[in-house]
Design a protein around this motif. Structure first.
Motif, mmCIF file in Angstrom:
data_model
loop_
_atom_site.group_PDB
_atom_site.id
_atom_site.type_symbol
_atom_site.label_atom_id
_atom_site.label_comp_id
_atom_site.label_asym_id
_atom_site.label_seq_id
_atom_site.Cartn_x
_atom_site.Cartn_y
_atom_site.Cartn_z
ATOM 1 N N ASP A 204 0.850 -1.191 0.000
ATOM 2 C CA ASP A 204 0.000 0.000 0.000
ATOM 3 C C ASP A 204 0.886 1.242 0.000
ATOM 4 O O ASP A 204 1.864 1.324 0.741
ATOM 5 C CB ASP A 204 -0.927 0.009 1.219
ATOM 6 C CG ASP A 204 -1.834 1.222 1.229
ATOM 7 O OD1 ASP A 204 -2.716 1.302 0.348
ATOM 8 O OD2 ASP A 204 -1.650 2.092 2.101
ATOM 9 N N LYS A 205 0.559 2.195 -0.849
ATOM 10 C CA LYS A 205 1.399 3.394 -0.989
ATOM 11 C C LYS A 205 1.428 4.218 0.291
ATOM 12 O O LYS A 205 2.323 5.052 0.476
ATOM 13 C CB LYS A 205 0.902 4.244 -2.154
ATOM 14 C CG LYS A 205 -0.512 4.800 -1.979
ATOM 15 C CD LYS A 205 -0.925 5.652 -3.167
ATOM 16 C CE LYS A 205 -2.316 6.240 -2.986
ATOM 17 N NZ LYS A 205 -2.708 7.090 -4.127
ATOM 18 N N ASN A 206 0.465 3.983 1.198
ATOM 19 C CA ASN A 206 0.426 4.731 2.455
ATOM 20 C C ASN A 206 1.065 3.937 3.605
ATOM 21 O O ASN A 206 0.805 4.221 4.775
ATOM 22 C CB ASN A 206 -1.017 5.078 2.804
ATOM 23 C CG ASN A 206 -1.636 5.975 1.752
ATOM 24 O OD1 ASN A 206 -1.015 6.919 1.295
ATOM 25 N ND2 ASN A 206 -2.857 5.683 1.362
ATOM 26 N N SER A 207 1.859 2.916 3.258
ATOM 27 C CA SER A 207 2.563 2.093 4.255
ATOM 28 C C SER A 207 1.594 1.364 5.180
ATOM 29 O O SER A 207 1.920 1.092 6.343
ATOM 30 C CB SER A 207 3.529 2.966 5.093
ATOM 31 O OG SER A 207 4.494 3.566 4.258
ATOM 32 N N GLN A 252 0.771 -2.364 -6.567
ATOM 33 C CA GLN A 252 0.403 -1.814 -5.269
ATOM 34 C C GLN A 252 -1.084 -1.459 -5.265
ATOM 35 O O GLN A 252 -1.737 -1.454 -6.310
ATOM 36 C CB GLN A 252 1.222 -0.566 -4.945
ATOM 37 C CG GLN A 252 0.961 0.607 -5.882
ATOM 38 C CD GLN A 252 1.737 1.852 -5.494
ATOM 39 O OE1 GLN A 252 2.581 1.814 -4.621
ATOM 40 N NE2 GLN A 252 1.433 2.974 -6.148
ATOM 41 N N ASN A 254 -3.767 0.956 -5.480
ATOM 42 C CA ASN A 254 -3.939 2.323 -5.968
ATOM 43 C C ASN A 254 -5.091 2.344 -6.971
ATOM 44 O O ASN A 254 -4.903 2.629 -8.155
ATOM 45 C CB ASN A 254 -2.653 2.834 -6.619
ATOM 46 C CG ASN A 254 -2.733 4.321 -6.962
ATOM 47 O OD1 ASN A 254 -3.516 5.058 -6.371
ATOM 48 N ND2 ASN A 254 -1.930 4.746 -7.926
#
Length: 264
Positions: A204-207, A252, A254
């Motif tokens: 996930d791009k938001n960690s 990922q 998104n």
């Protein structure tokens, strides 16, 4: 030679008669007979009513025992046979659930037509599988939150390595607390999937954490693919015949505007 030919014809006729579907004077007699066969788990009676190949029209994993129990309970609550011309349907329970297999009128009487029900059975199975996949994604979110509470980090895999607890599922020893996810996410048959779907953890791009789910067999076990992240909001998209390849190619979480939110 004539005797052999005659004997062959007689045997063929006897075989045909033995495997012919049962006919009834009224559709109500047919639906009553089916309910009895189901309650008694009478395979021979089911074959007489639906045809010898009736199991070929069922989902690969067979009939859900819980669904059978619900049908029998609803039958006891209320049941009726709704007739529309030469076609009739069994309806059971307070919610008026309709059996997908119609009873049709023929020159010999009323009989079940399971071939006519094939498309409806598939449609219903796909719907059930998709709902199960959505519920599984919500369960995944809960499991990741539980895993984080224990380890202060999110799991990178669904099934733990042998002898470890580095995933969301591990076999629990007697007296040990269960893993965040149950064994359903670890099918005994590799590649079997869960209710017709396969799952993969996504970065996930938001960690945070995320997951994608796609049908084992597009158009047969499911149509839509799904994604979810730590916000616990599921999005869906029809990835077409290449669903497996496209889902596995996702780098990922998104989802763009082509992914639609699933109503809660």
């Amino acid at each position: 030679m004539k005797t052999q030919l005659l004997s062959g014809i007689v045997l063929l006729m006897a075989s045909t008669l033995a495997h012919a579907q049962q006919h009834f004077s009224t559709p109500e007699q047919a639906t009553d007979a089916l309910a009895t066969a189901i309650s008694e788990q009478n395979e021979s009676a089911m074959s007489n009513l639906l045809g010898e190949n009736w199991r070929d029209f069922l989902p690969e994993e067979g009939v859900d025992p819980d669904a059978v129990d619900r049908f029998l309970r609803d039958w006891k609550v209320k049941h009726s046979t709704v007739i529309n011309g030469d076609v009739a349907h069994l309806v059971v329970g307070d919610s008026s659930w309709q059996l997908p297999i119609p009873v049709i009128k023929t020159a010999s009487g009323w009989q079940f037509d399971i071939q006519e029900a094939a498309e409806e059975i598939l449609t219903r199975e796909i719907g059930r599988n998709e709902l199960a996949a959505i519920e599984a994604l919500h369960a995944y979110v809960d499991a990741q939150q539980s895993y984080y509470a224990m380890n202060q980090s999110y799991a990178k895999k669904v099934v733990s390595s042998a002898g470890k607890k580095d995933g969301l599922y591990w076999p629990a020893a007697p007296g040990e607390a269960p893993s965040p996810l149950g064994p359903a996410f670890s099918p005994t048959e590799p590649g079997a999937g869960y209710h017709g779907y396969r799952f993969r953890i996504l970065p996930d791009k938001n960690s945070g954490f995320a997951m994608v789910a796609w049908p084992v067999s597009y158009g047969q076990t499911g149509v839509m693919s799904f994604v979810v992240n730590q916000d616990d909001k599921v999005y869906q998209k029809d990835l077409g015949n290449d669903s497996a390849q496209k889902a596995q190619a996702l780098a990922q979480y998104n989802p763009d505007g082509s992914w639609q939110p699933v109503a809660p």
